[in-house]
Design an enzyme around this catalytic site. Structure first.
Site, PDB file in Angstrom:
ATOM      1  CE  LYS A  12      31.577  39.514  16.826  1.00 50.86           C
ATOM      2  NZ  LYS A  12      32.316  38.782  15.833  1.00 50.86           N
ATOM      3  CE1 TYR A  62      45.273  40.003  49.328  1.00 55.14           C
ATOM      4  CE2 TYR A  62      44.403  41.256  47.165  1.00 55.14           C
ATOM      5  CZ  TYR A  62      44.286  40.222  48.220  1.00 55.14           C
ATOM      6  OH  TYR A  62      42.985  39.097  48.690  1.00 55.14           O
TER       7      TYR A  62
END
Ligand SMILES: *Cc1c(COP(=O)(O)O)cnc(C)c1O
Length: 349
Positions: A39, A249
């Site tokens: 999955k 940043y």
């Protein structure tokens, strides 16, 4: 459209390690056969790459969650070996199961009714033994709707198999009651961690996921399971920082010496999350350890190239991504570390 140039971000899947992990889990499953949970695109590694490798290794039972995950698996293996865990919510799901021959897992009496009304046939049944997620409650097992149902595999799922807690034995005891009440060709209880709990938990089919892909859910797996997923990013710019220069940043890193820094083409949009900022994560180049400088940004990460003097633009760096270590360092689970990895990775074996 012209061919795309080569990617600057790639995920190397070690096919040998993947096949060896499945074989190890099959052996550890004793008399039971190991299947594979594929999955979520084989936990983010790419079902298109993973399924053929496992099929070649001998795997014959496949577990997906959504109906939408079936086609990628069905391209490589017969439908009769694929189980869809979420079950049939409507007639479209039922019709799709019947048309493809994949096995629907039935999770409620309503789903059993829906399946039978459409004509029935081989199916799986999930019974809830204490997790309260999907599955028929124990109290429903005597329902006449289940009589004569053609059950291939009767499943339940362990909630805490990665821990040594009383819930494991409690679920095992309830599963013994399930086996006494529900007639099926085969029974299945254990996920990866459940395999480590020992033969009482193995039943006929096991459903490993995380350990196939290099995860270590319990001590029993240490030294027996190999890393499968190797994320790699290319250096797209090299720059030299002077004392006092700030990086990324919010300028969370300031150079206290001249540093050669490499900007690499991976960021949090790819699943390399900001948790790795400020030296918590590192990359490797020819055995040299290259810590992350400052904040990880969306598409880029900056690393310290000290000691990697020959490393330059276009060179590939390997993320340090040993799952148990990376989980401890990041606070993310081994499952999250794999399934996070985004679509921009070129997946290759
Ligand atoms: C995801 C899943 C598995 C695999 O679990 P792992 O812990 O990754 O081994 C097995 N069974 C069911 C029902 C699942 O949802």
């Amino acid at each position: 459209m012209p061919d795309l140039p080569p990617a600057a971000l790639r995920l190397r899947l070690d096919a040998g390690a993947l096949a060896a992990n499945w074989k190890t889990l099959d052996v550890m499953s004793g008399a039971a056969r190991a299947g594979a949970a594929v999955k979520a695109d084989a936990y983010g590694l790419g079902a298109a790459q993973v399924v053929p490798v496992l099929a070649e290794a001998g795997c014959a039972d496949w577990f997906v969650a959504h109906w939408q995950e079936v086609p990628e698996v069905l391209r490589h293996v017969p439908g009769a070996g694929i189980s869809v865990l979420h079950g049939p919510m409507n007639h479209a799901d039922v019709g799709y199961a019947r048309a493809t021959g994949v096995r629907t897992v039935l999770n409620s009496l309503e789903q059993v009714r829906r399946w039978r009304e459409a004509g029935g046939g081989a199916c799986d049944v999930m019974v809830d033994t204490g997790m309260n997620r999907l599955g028929l409650p124990m109290a429903a097992l005597g329902d006449p709707l289940l009589q004569g149902l053609q059950i291939d595999t009767c499943l339940s799922h362990l909630a805490s198999a990665d821990e040594d807690v009383a819930q494991n034995a409690a679920q095992l005891a309830r599963f013994a009651e399930v086996r006494a009440q529900v007639r099926a060709r085969r029974y299945s209880l254990a996920n990866s961690a459940g395999i480590g709990l020992g033969s009482a938990y193995h039943a006929d089919v096991t459903r490993p996921g995380i350990a196939l892909y290099g995860g270590i859910p319990r001590g029993e797996f240490v030294g027996r399971i190999a890393q499968v997923a190797h994320p790699e990013a290319a250096v797209i710019q090299v720059r030299t920082l002077q004392v006092g220069d700030q990086v990324g940043y919010n300028a969370t890193f300031t150079a206290d010496r001249p540093i050669r820094a490499g900007v690499i083409a991976v960021g949090y949009a790819d699943g390399y999350l900001r948790t790795w900022s400020g030296g918590k994560g590192h990359f490797l180049w020819q055995g040299c350890r290259l810590p992350v400088l400052g904040r990880v940004s969306m598409d880029m990460t900056i690393v310290d190239l000290t000691g990697a003097d020959d490393c330059g633009e276009g060179d590939w760096l390997q993320a340090y991504y040993n799952l148990p270590d990376a989980a401890r360092a990041s606070g993310l689970s081994q499952y999250e570390l794999l399934t996070l990895m985004g679509r921009r990775f070129a997946r290759f074996t």
